[in-house]
Motif scaffolding. Structure first.
Motif, PDB file in Angstrom:
ATOM      1  N   ASN A 245      39.932  38.475  40.341  1.00 49.37           N
ATOM      2  CA  ASN A 245      40.380  37.085  40.364  1.00 49.37           C
ATOM      3  C   ASN A 245      41.057  36.683  39.064  1.00 49.37           C
ATOM      4  O   ASN A 245      41.936  35.812  39.053  1.00 49.37           O
ATOM      5  CB  ASN A 245      39.204  36.145  40.638  1.00 49.37           C
ATOM      6  CG  ASN A 245      38.752  36.181  42.080  1.00 49.37           C
ATOM      7  OD1 ASN A 245      39.545  36.454  42.971  1.00 49.37           O
ATOM      8  ND2 ASN A 245      37.479  35.911  42.316  1.00 49.37           N
TER       9      ASN A 245
ATOM     10  N   SER B  37      44.766  35.601  42.168  1.00 44.80           N
ATOM     11  CA  SER B  37      43.997  34.853  43.162  1.00 44.80           C
ATOM     12  C   SER B  37      44.844  34.676  44.412  1.00 44.80           C
ATOM     13  O   SER B  37      46.074  34.759  44.356  1.00 44.80           O
ATOM     14  CB  SER B  37      43.551  33.495  42.603  1.00 44.80           C
ATOM     15  OG  SER B  37      44.655  32.757  42.124  1.00 44.80           O
TER      16      SER B  37
ATOM     17  N   SER C 234      45.182  31.652  37.729  1.00 47.14           N
ATOM     18  CA  SER C 234      45.294  33.102  37.494  1.00 47.14           C
ATOM     19  C   SER C 234      46.715  33.458  37.076  1.00 47.14           C
ATOM     20  O   SER C 234      47.664  32.757  37.433  1.00 47.14           O
ATOM     21  CB  SER C 234      44.940  33.874  38.767  1.00 47.14           C
ATOM     22  OG  SER C 234      43.596  33.662  39.135  1.00 47.14           O
TER      23      SER C 234
END
Length: 269
Positions: free
Chosen positions: A78, A82, A156
């Motif tokens: 993650n 993501s 992210s």
């Protein structure tokens, strides 16, 4: 801009759909990239492979030079990339407003946490009247906007979005993608999204991955890929019929049952 995801000579297929990708290679550049093409050409599957949520049987997938086969920790994954899946739904005891703060505080913007970005995203996503709701009380379109907000607040380095706005109205789509594009450039994030709306792709992307029925794909700047000739080859219909096909695809998505995602799910698109 340098490539952020490298896919080399992969073999992948579900049990009843072998060889969705066979000896398939592609380099996905940074910036804002859109996946487009007919249903059944593997857009959703490639997105999950590119995000490390599926692993190829053979070949290699690298995210920011990390081989996905060597990433075993979900949180580590993650932190690289993501994913927004189609038809995401979940129930929580927290309100949407509290969840937005929790996601932001635990994400990649946490070194400079304040309420400005949250307020900005709430306004763009039209969530002012949603903050006191729980997620199970949100409409489909409302929930899509909430999930997009989560992904941007978590931040992210790479954010992948599979049909993130199919339940939104056209003016909402434009507003959301205009903001997503500016967000990506402002915060140096890389966003990959799939969509059936070619007009959205033309307006709000840097690069395009165009999928063909023969299992191939072409990638490049939108000016090179979104040409009449190439689109007609990929969609196998004259240009003037593409908008009718897009309307049918949107209707199909709106009526589709919740799709299975995860490592054992079958998601081709």
């Amino acid at each position: 801009m340098s490539n952020i995801i490298s896919i080399k000579n992969i073999l992948f297929g579900y049990q009843e759909d072998k060889d969705i990708f066979k000896d398939f290679s592609i380099e996905i550049p940074g910036g804002v990239t859109t996946f487009i093409g007919q249903n059944g050409t593997g857009k959703s599957t490639l997105m999950l492979l590119a995000a490390g949520r599926l692993l190829p049987e053979n070949g290699q997938v690298k995210i920011l030079d990390r081989d996905t086969k060597n990433i075993t920790d979900e949180e580590e994954l993650n932190r690289l990339a993501s994913v927004i899946y189609q038809n995401m739904e979940f129930d929580t005891e927290e309100t949407i407003g509290n969840l937005l703060k929790i996601v932001y505080q635990n994400g990649h913007h946490s070194d400079s946490v304040d309420d400005k970005l949250i307020s900005e995203i709430v306004e763009v996503m039209e969530l002012q009247n949603s903050l006191e709701k729980k997620t199970n009380a949100a409409s489909k379109g409302e929930m899509q906007r909430v999930i997009i907000a989560f992904s941007l607040l978590y931040g992210s380095p790479i954010i992948l979005m599979d049909e993130p706005v199919f339940a939104l109205e056209n003016d909402q789509k434009d507003r959301v993608f205009k903001y997503i594009t500016s967000y990506a450039h402002k915060f140096n994030r890389h966003i990959i999204y799939s969509i059936h709306d070619i007009d959205i792709s033309k307006k709000f992307c840097d690069n395009v991955v165009l999928f063909f029925k023969d299992g191939s794909a072409k990638v490049g700047p939108k000016e090179e890929i979104l040409t009449r000739e190439m689109l007609e080859e990929a969609y196998q219909v004259p240009m003037h019929l593409l908008h009718e096909r897009e309307k049918l695809n949107r209707k199909t998505l709106l009526n589709r049952d919740k799709m299975e995602t995860g490592l054992t799910g079958k998601v081709i698109d």
